[in-house]
Design a protein around this motif. Structure first.
Motif, PDB file in Angstrom:
ATOM      1  N   ARG A 133       0.843  -1.202   0.000  1.00 19.25           N
ATOM      2  CA  ARG A 133       0.000   0.000   0.000  1.00 19.25           C
ATOM      3  C   ARG A 133       0.877   1.251   0.000  1.00 19.25           C
ATOM      4  N   ASP A 153      -1.503   5.114   3.399  1.00 18.32           N
ATOM      5  CA  ASP A 153      -2.527   4.104   3.646  1.00 18.32           C
ATOM      6  C   ASP A 153      -2.010   3.021   4.591  1.00 18.32           C
ATOM      7  N   ARG A 201      -2.400   4.244   8.095  1.00 18.85           N
ATOM      8  CA  ARG A 201      -3.791   4.113   8.551  1.00 18.85           C
ATOM      9  C   ARG A 201      -4.121   2.656   8.878  1.00 18.85           C
ATOM     10  N   ALA A 244      -1.215  11.653   7.361  1.00 16.86           N
ATOM     11  CA  ALA A 244      -1.668  10.359   7.879  1.00 16.86           C
ATOM     12  C   ALA A 244      -1.223  10.158   9.321  1.00 16.86           C
TER      13      ALA A 244
END
Length: 250
Positions: free
Chosen positions: A15, A19, A22, A48
């Motif tokens: 990813r 991402d 997260r 993030a």
């Protein structure tokens, strides 16, 4: 309760880094770290981190050409090594990352040792509040790497006597290179800036293999280690399917 950091060089590596951050938060990790984040916009990474509240513990300097595994112990490559130290520290500042691992590279001998010490001095001068980490890598995964044992890194740290220069103690690498992990932790934890775990010998999830991490983590608890422990393991399965150890080892 013990805290763990997800090494996003291996976990959720399929990813984009924001991402993956997260995903680490959703999985219950307490922090993140990475290898080489430089292809990702630091502003997006910082967003993030701010969104999840996870601290960024560390990142690496670039490895150089294939097989080099770092530049800072390569005689004659000082300008390149320092450019990469600058790049890493600038990125760390942009995302509020606490440490930079300065990779030594595949090199041996007195000239390599002198180059590494000089480049570490440069990094420590430049780092400000960022911790500079050095990590011994085992000779099976990183043939010819400048350091393979915690004792070698400790000698460098003692010689340079820089307060922001610390050891990255990877239990996987140290078990491969002679074991005695409990006593090595007891000896070197005072100069250690970060601890990482993975199974031995397959570098898989830290719930099987030669090392009993229930014991290792109890030793760390008894010595007052209260910082997140880095999960730097490889597994062929999707990361979300590998996380049973996380609850068990907390």
């Amino acid at each position: 309760m013990r805290r763990f950091s997800a090494n996003l060089g291996f976990l959720w590596a399929d990813r984009p880094l924001p991402d993956a951050i997260r995903a680490a938060h959703a999985a219950g990790f307490d922090a993140v770290e990475c290898h080489w984040p430089y292809d990702h916009d630091p502003a997006a990474v910082r967003d993030a981190l701010d969104e999840t509240g996870l601290p960024a513990l560390g990142l690496n300097t670039l490895r150089g050409r294939p097989g080099e595994n770092g530049l800072s112990a390569l005689p004659g490559r000082e300008a390149e090594a320092r450019d990469e130290i600058d790049r890493a520290l600038d990125y760390a500042a942009a995302i509020d990352c606490g440490a930079v691992h300065v990779m030594a590279g595949a090199a041996q001998g007195d000239a390599a040792a002198a180059a590494f010490r000089a480049n570490l001095d440069y990094a420590c001068d430049r780092a400000g509040d960022v911790t500079i980490l050095i990590e011994p890598l085992n000779h099976h995964d990183a043939p010819g790497y400048f350091m393979s044992r915690a004792e070698e890194a400790a000698a460098i740290i003692e010689r340079l006597a820089r307060p922001n220069l610390r050891l990255m103690f990877d239990c996987y690498h140290q078990q491969v290179m002679g074991g005695d992990v409990t006593r090595r932790l007891e000896r070197f934890l005072p100069i250690t800036g970060h601890v990482q775990i993975a199974a031995v010998p397959d570098r898989g999830t830290p719930d099987h293999g030669e090392l009993d991490y229930r014991h290792i983590l109890t030793v760390l608890d008894s010595m007052g280690w209260d910082r997140p422990i880095g999960a730097e393991y490889r597994d062929a399965r999707p990361t979300d399917e590998t996380l049973g150890w996380l609850t068990a080892l907390r």
